[in-house]
Structure formats: C-alpha cells, structure tokens
Scaffold this motif. Structure first.
Motif, short mmCIF file in Angstrom:
data_model
loop_
_atom_site.label_atom_id
_atom_site.label_comp_id
_atom_site.label_asym_id
_atom_site.label_seq_id
_atom_site.Cartn_x
_atom_site.Cartn_y
_atom_site.Cartn_z
N LEU A 18 0.81 -1.22 0.00
CA LEU A 18 0.00 0.00 0.00
C LEU A 18 0.85 1.27 0.00
CD1 LEU A 18 -2.83 -1.16 2.38
CD2 LEU A 18 -2.98 -0.75 -0.09
N ALA A 22 -3.04 3.63 -3.06
CA ALA A 22 -4.28 2.96 -2.66
C ALA A 22 -4.65 1.86 -3.65
CB ALA A 22 -5.41 3.98 -2.56
N VAL A 60 -4.14 1.58 8.22
CA VAL A 60 -4.77 1.57 6.90
C VAL A 60 -6.13 2.23 7.02
CG1 VAL A 60 -5.79 0.02 5.17
CG2 VAL A 60 -3.55 -0.50 6.11
N SER A 62 -9.83 2.85 4.74
CA SER A 62 -10.52 2.32 3.57
C SER A 62 -11.70 3.21 3.21
CB SER A 62 -11.00 0.88 3.83
OG SER A 62 -12.05 0.87 4.78
N THR A 74 -11.46 0.30 -1.18
CA THR A 74 -10.09 0.65 -1.49
C THR A 74 -9.36 0.96 -0.18
OG1 THR A 74 -10.77 1.53 -3.61
CG2 THR A 74 -8.63 2.25 -2.80
N TYR A 75 -8.14 0.48 -0.09
CA TYR A 75 -7.33 0.64 1.12
C TYR A 75 -6.14 1.54 0.83
CZ TYR A 75 -10.04 -3.40 2.57
OH TYR A 75 -11.06 -4.25 2.88
N GLN A 76 -5.80 2.38 1.80
CA GLN A 76 -4.61 3.21 1.65
C GLN A 76 -3.86 3.29 2.97
OE1 GLN A 76 -6.23 6.91 0.25
NE2 GLN A 76 -6.34 7.75 2.31
#
Length: 112
Positions: A18, A22, A60, A62, A74-76
């Motif tokens: 990550l 993202a 993280v 989302s 979506t994850y960042q």
C-alpha cells in the motif's frame, strides 16, 4: 508459499504494497503475487482479515468506490501506517542480519 510461513510478516507486506498507493483488495492480492514472482498467492480469507486488523490499528484507511458498476473497498496507508512500516523494515534488517550470521552463504562448516 503458504500463509503460515508468513506468520508475523503479513502485516508488513501489506503495508509495503500500500506504500505505492491505494488499492482494492484483489489488486493487493495481485500485487503480492506479482512482486513475489508468484510465491505469494494468498487467499482472500488471509488478506481481508489482515486488512481489517490494520484498519482497526489505524495503519490503513478504507473507502468505498464504484468501478465499472461494482462496489469496491479501497485501502490506503495512513501516516501511522507509514511509521509502522518504517519500524517493520528496521526490525526486518536487524532480524535478517542476525539470522544471516548463521544461515548465510559465508558461514564456515560445522566442526567435525
């Protein structure tokens, strides 16, 4: 490589993936597969619980988005996640250096 072999390292691998930006869940799985030349082909049942754990820890974040009519989470990486990743990298360097003293290619053979 099985998920069990990654015990204790999966979170760091996810944070590192990550770090580049993202991604949605399946893209994370694919990034692990590609960057490991196919060695890390992990099931969703391994990845998604880890992502939820990282989100609860604040590493993280989302959000939901719609792509081609499909809802995707979506994850960042967060700032805290970036700091955690830096700590994981430092720990990994120390660990691999220490273990390398025993298992590295330059080790003398055991006495007979």
């Amino acid at each position: 490589m099985k998920a069990q072999a990654l015990h204790g390292h999966l979170d760091a691998l996810l944070l590192a993936v990550l770090e580049r930006g993202a991604l949605h869940g399946y893209a994370i799985i694919e990034a692990l597969r590609v960057r490991s030349d196919g060695s890390l082909d992990l099931p969703t049942g391994t990845i998604y619980p880890a992502l939820r754990r990282l989100e609860r820890a604040g590493y993280v974040a989302s959000s939901w988005s719609t792509v081609n009519g499909r809802e995707r989470r979506t994850y960042q990486l967060t700032d805290a996640g970036g700091r955690a990743l830096a700590g994981e990298r430092a720990g990994w360097r120390e660990f691999s250096s220490t273990v390398g003293r025993f298992l590295g290619p330059d080790q003398p053979p055991a006495p007979a």
